[in-house]
Design an enzyme around this catalytic site. Structure first.
Site, mmCIF file in Angstrom:
data_model
loop_
_atom_site.group_PDB
_atom_site.id
_atom_site.type_symbol
_atom_site.label_atom_id
_atom_site.label_comp_id
_atom_site.label_asym_id
_atom_site.label_seq_id
_atom_site.Cartn_x
_atom_site.Cartn_y
_atom_site.Cartn_z
ATOM 1 N N GLY A 1 -29.008 -5.876 8.220
ATOM 2 C CA GLY A 1 -29.962 -5.831 9.326
ATOM 3 C C GLY A 1 -30.502 -7.235 9.549
ATOM 4 O O GLY A 1 -30.883 -7.929 8.594
ATOM 5 N N ASP B 1 -28.698 -8.141 16.883
ATOM 6 C CA ASP B 1 -28.395 -9.154 15.865
ATOM 7 C C ASP B 1 -28.449 -10.561 16.441
ATOM 8 O O ASP B 1 -28.640 -11.533 15.708
ATOM 9 C CB ASP B 1 -27.030 -8.889 15.247
ATOM 10 C CG ASP B 1 -27.065 -7.602 14.454
ATOM 11 O OD1 ASP B 1 -26.874 -6.530 15.045
ATOM 12 O OD2 ASP B 1 -27.355 -7.674 13.243
HETATM 13 O O1 MRU Z 1 -24.060 -4.700 9.843
HETATM 14 P P1 MRU Z 1 -25.528 -4.489 9.809
HETATM 15 O O2 MRU Z 1 -25.939 -3.212 9.174
HETATM 16 O O3 MRU Z 1 -26.278 -5.692 9.260
HETATM 17 O O4 MRU Z 1 -25.899 -4.384 11.345
HETATM 18 C C1 MRU Z 1 -27.214 -4.083 11.713
HETATM 19 C C2 MRU Z 1 -27.352 -3.837 13.147
HETATM 20 O O5 MRU Z 1 -26.452 -3.989 13.944
HETATM 21 C C3 MRU Z 1 -28.705 -3.498 13.597
HETATM 22 O O6 MRU Z 1 -28.684 -2.632 14.692
HETATM 23 C C4 MRU Z 1 -29.273 -4.852 13.960
HETATM 24 O O7 MRU Z 1 -29.422 -5.679 12.843
HETATM 25 C C5 MRU Z 1 -30.437 -4.824 14.775
HETATM 26 S S1 MRU Z 1 -31.897 -4.542 13.911
HETATM 27 C C6 MRU Z 1 -32.131 -5.910 12.952
#
Ligand code: MRU
Length: 371
Positions: A55, A250
């Protein structure tokens, strides 16, 4: 957030050993609550790359603390500045899409640049890491307040007691930040205000952050929700069962293009086709002011195919992994996609709600005007 009756963040300094940071190892959720100690930059890099933590906001905050550990390591190194640079590069290389990672590391490098004394470097790095984490919490709280107004508007048009139905994708909850989350902050705030809610939680294959993490978070908090397969959103929208979509990001470009977990773009298309408002909640640490065209410019992480070919779950006694595809079929695993600004109803930031456009963002963040 309250977990098992106690307040918790996703990253903090060890209470008695200040050269160790502690994180929630999210790989074990929802089956077990595991705290991991991280005492070296290498361990932090592994925790980010292998998604013990994940995240965008959480990655940024943990990387900030990682640079604090780098400053401790540098104080024992013959070439301390070179060690800091190597550590920064190592951390930034772990995951390419979430810009919060590079943002946090470069903020640390700027603060440490003109500090010759090793002890001073360590204390500055800890101050900055703490600031990054505390700001993340404050931003998410503010996002909650701004997003609350949107939910309240929808609730006001409903019969008393009828829930506002919000669809979310992946986990943009408190586990993806330090606390509160981005997409979930308006949800938690509205829930605390007594607004009836029902959250549609996209499963979010292949790693199932929605089913495993968002559903667990909402359950801990008592927010009514249901997990849906990733392909259900369009159907629910066609039948008038979704009042709004809120997702995280992100990386969002200065023109409002949004990179988020793979599958977000398809939800935005379905939302547009059905007249459902599609909001993206993000703190300004997720804005990349150097980029304009998200589809062309944002690096999209490709992860190991085993995340698609294999599934992990609880068999009643322990966590186990099974293959779910033919033995020799290849699989391709793009981690993110980009939703063009034209499909985004608004960006919920800590400074307010902006149209997804360069001018809209610059109204909120005038310090990024270049002319
Ligand atoms: O691969 P991840 O679990 O790190 O991806 C996270 C996401 O795509 C979330 O929706 C994103 O980080 C937005 S919230 C911080």
């Amino acid at each position: 957030m309250i977990v098992h009756g106690k307040p918790s963040r996703t990253v903090w300094l060890h209470p008695s050993q200040p050269s160790i940071i502690q994180v929630i190892d999210q790989r074990h959720l929802p089956f077990a609550w595991v705290i991991e100690d991280l005492s070296t930059v290498d361990q932090v890099a592994t925790a980010i790359k292998d998604m013990h933590i994940r995240g965008a906001g959480c990655i940024g905050a943990v990387a900030g603390y990682g640079m604090y550990l780098a400053a401790i390591e540098a104080s024992h190194d013959a070439t301390p500045d070179a060690h800091l640079d190597r550590s920064a590069q190592k951390l930034v290389a772990t995951r390419p899409t979430a810009v919060n990672l590079a943002w946090a590391v470069h903020r640390q490098l700027r603060a440490l640049a003109d500090q010759p004394d090793p002890a001073q470097k360590i204390s500055t790095a800890l101050t900055i890491a703490t600031e990054i984490a505390d700001e993340d919490v404050a931003c998410c709280r503010a996002i909650g307040q701004h997003g609350l107004a949107l939910i309240r508007d929808i609730a006001a048009r409903k019969a008393p007691g009828e829930p506002v139905r919000i669809l979310t994708h992946c986990n943009a909850g408190w586990l993806a930040f330090v606390d509160y989350g981005s997409a979930t902050a308006p949800i938690y705030t509205a829930f605390e205000q007594g607004i009836p809610l029902h959250i549609w939680v996209d499963e979010t294959r292949p790693r199932s952050q929605g089913a495993r993490l968002t559903a667990w978070e909402l359950g801990q908090h008592g927010v009514p929700h249901a997990i849906i397969p990733d392909n259900s959103g369009g159907h629910l929208m066609q039948h008038g069962l979704v009042d709004m979509v809120i997702v995280g990001s992100d990386r969002t470009t200065r023109c409002g293009d949004v990179a988020n977990k793979i599958g977000t773009y398809l939800k935005a298309l379905a939302a547009r086709d059905n007249g459902v408002p599609f909001y993206v909640a993000l703190p300004s640490s997720t804005l990349d002011w150097t980029m304009r065209d998200g589809v062309q410019e944002i690096p999209v992480e490709e992860r190991d195919a085993t995340e698609i070919t294999h599934v992990e779950g609880w068999d009643g006694h322990r966590v186990t992994t099974v293959r779910v595809v033919p033995e020799n079929s290849p699989a391709i695993n793009h981690g993110f996609d980009v939703t063009p600004a034209r499909l985004v109803t608004g960006l919920i930031t800590e400074r307010g709600i902006s149209p997804a456009s360069e001018e809209g963002l610059l109204q909120l963040y005038p310090e990024h005007r270049t002319e």
